[in-house]
Write a protein that holds these residues in place. Structure first.
Motif, short mmCIF file in Angstrom:
data_model
loop_
_atom_site.label_atom_id
_atom_site.label_comp_id
_atom_site.label_asym_id
_atom_site.label_seq_id
_atom_site.Cartn_x
_atom_site.Cartn_y
_atom_site.Cartn_z
N VAL A 35 68.75 -3.14 69.10
CA VAL A 35 68.70 -4.60 68.90
C VAL A 35 67.65 -5.23 69.80
CG1 VAL A 35 70.00 -6.73 69.25
CG2 VAL A 35 71.07 -4.80 68.08
N VAL A 97 73.40 -4.85 63.30
CA VAL A 97 72.11 -4.97 63.97
C VAL A 97 71.48 -6.33 63.66
CG1 VAL A 97 69.75 -4.08 64.05
CG2 VAL A 97 71.69 -2.50 64.11
N VAL A 101 70.56 -9.02 66.45
CA VAL A 101 69.15 -9.42 66.61
C VAL A 101 69.04 -10.94 66.56
CG1 VAL A 101 66.91 -9.43 65.46
CG2 VAL A 101 68.11 -7.28 65.80
N VAL A 161 73.88 -9.39 74.17
CA VAL A 161 74.04 -8.32 73.19
C VAL A 161 75.10 -7.32 73.64
CG1 VAL A 161 72.89 -6.36 72.09
CG2 VAL A 161 71.72 -8.54 72.26
#
Length: 242
Positions: A35, A97, A101, A161
Motif C-alpha cells: 500500500v 489494497v 491506498v 495503514v
C-alpha cells in the motif's frame, strides 16, 4: 487478564504455524509495504507538481475529503463489486489494497505539497538567477527543502495503514487483524488484546526507520540540528579587553 495476554504473547504455540503471530505479522507488513509503495508512487509526483506549479490545489482538498469516507463500508462495497470479476484471493486483496491506498494518499500528498509550497520564493528566485531550469529548481532546491514534511507525510501514512490494515481480516484475508476478528468471535479476549498490542508495536517499529531516514537525508539546517558555534577563547576576537 494481563497474565493471559502475556502468556498468549510469549507462548511458542502462538508464534508457530500458518495462523501464528509470525505468519500474521509478515502478512500485515506485506500489506503495509504494498500500500505504501503504491500510495507514494501516486501522491509524491502529484504533490511535487502541485507545489511546484501552484496548479491543481483542488486535488489536495479532494484527497483530504477521502478521509471522511468510512473505510469498512468502502471495503465491503468494493469487495461486492469486484468479487465476481476477480479470481481467488485477488477478489479480497485488491479491494483491501485500494481502500488502504485511498487512506494513505491524503497524508503523503498533503505533506509533499506543503513541503514544496513552503519553500521561500527567494530560494526559487536565486536558483533561477543562476540559470537553473524549472526541473532543476524542483529537484535540487524545492525537493531537498520539502523532505522534512514529505517524510512526515509518509510516517503519518504508515501509522494509519498499519492501524487500518486490520480491516483486511473482515473480508477473510490475513494480517494481525485476524487475532482481533477471530478473538472476538470466539471470545478469546487474550488474543484480541494481544493482537491490538502487536498492531501498536508494529506501528512504532515501522515508524523508526522513517525517523532514521529523516535524520540521514534531511539537511541539519532544516531540522535545527546544526551544531552551535563554539565561543572563542580569544578575548580580542570575542570583543573583550586583551
Amino acid at each position: 487478564m494481563i497474565g493471559s495476554i502475556l502468556e498468549w504473547l510469549t507462548s511458542s504455540e502462538s508464534w508457530s504455524g500458518a495462523d501464528g503471530i509470525l505468519a500474521r505479522l509478515v502478512e500485515h507488513v506485506g500489506y503495509t509495504l504494498i500500500v505504501l509503495v503504491i500510495a507514494a508512487a501516486i501522491a509524491i509526483p502529484i504533490g511535487l507538481w502541485i507545489g511546484h506549479t501552484g496548479r491543481g490545489r483542488w486535488l489536495v482538498t479532494a484527497a483530504n475529503a477521502l478521509r471522511a469516507v468510512p473505510t469498512l463500508g468502502l471495503l465491503f462495497a468494493l469487495t461486492l463489486v469486484l468479487l465476481p470479476r476477480l479470481p481467488g484471493d485477488a477478489a479480497f486483496l485488491v479491494p483491501s489494497v485500494i481502500v488502504l491506498v485511498l487512506l494513505a494518499i491524503p497524508a503523503i500528498l498533503s505533506g509533499t505539497y506543503a513541503g514544496v509550497e513552503a519553500v521561500s520564493p527567494a530560494a526559487r528566485d536565486a536558483a533561477k538567477g543562476i540559470g537553473m531550469t524549472g526541473r532543476q529548481v524542483l529537484w535540487q532546491v524545492e525537493l531537498p527543502i520539502a523532505l522534512p514534511l514529505l517524510i512526515s507525510g509518509l510516517r503519518a501514512a504508515v501509522l494509519q495503514v498499519v492501524a487500518t490494515a486490520t480491516v483486511a481480516a473482515y473480508v477473510g484475508l490475513g494480517g494481525l487483524g485476524r487475532f482481533l476478528i477471530d478473538g472476538l468471535a470466539t471470545r478469546d479476549y487474550a488474543s484480541t488484546a494481544g493482537g491490538a498490542i502487536l498492531v501498536a508495536l508494529l506501528a512504532l517499529a515501522l515508524d523508526a526507520p522513517f525517523a532514521l531516514l529523516e535524520r540521514l537525508v534531511v539537511s541539519p539546517g532544516l531540522t535545527g540540528r546544526s551544531r552551535p558555534l563554539r565561543p572563542t577563547s580569544d578575548p580580542v576576537t570575542a570583543g573583550g579587553k586583551p
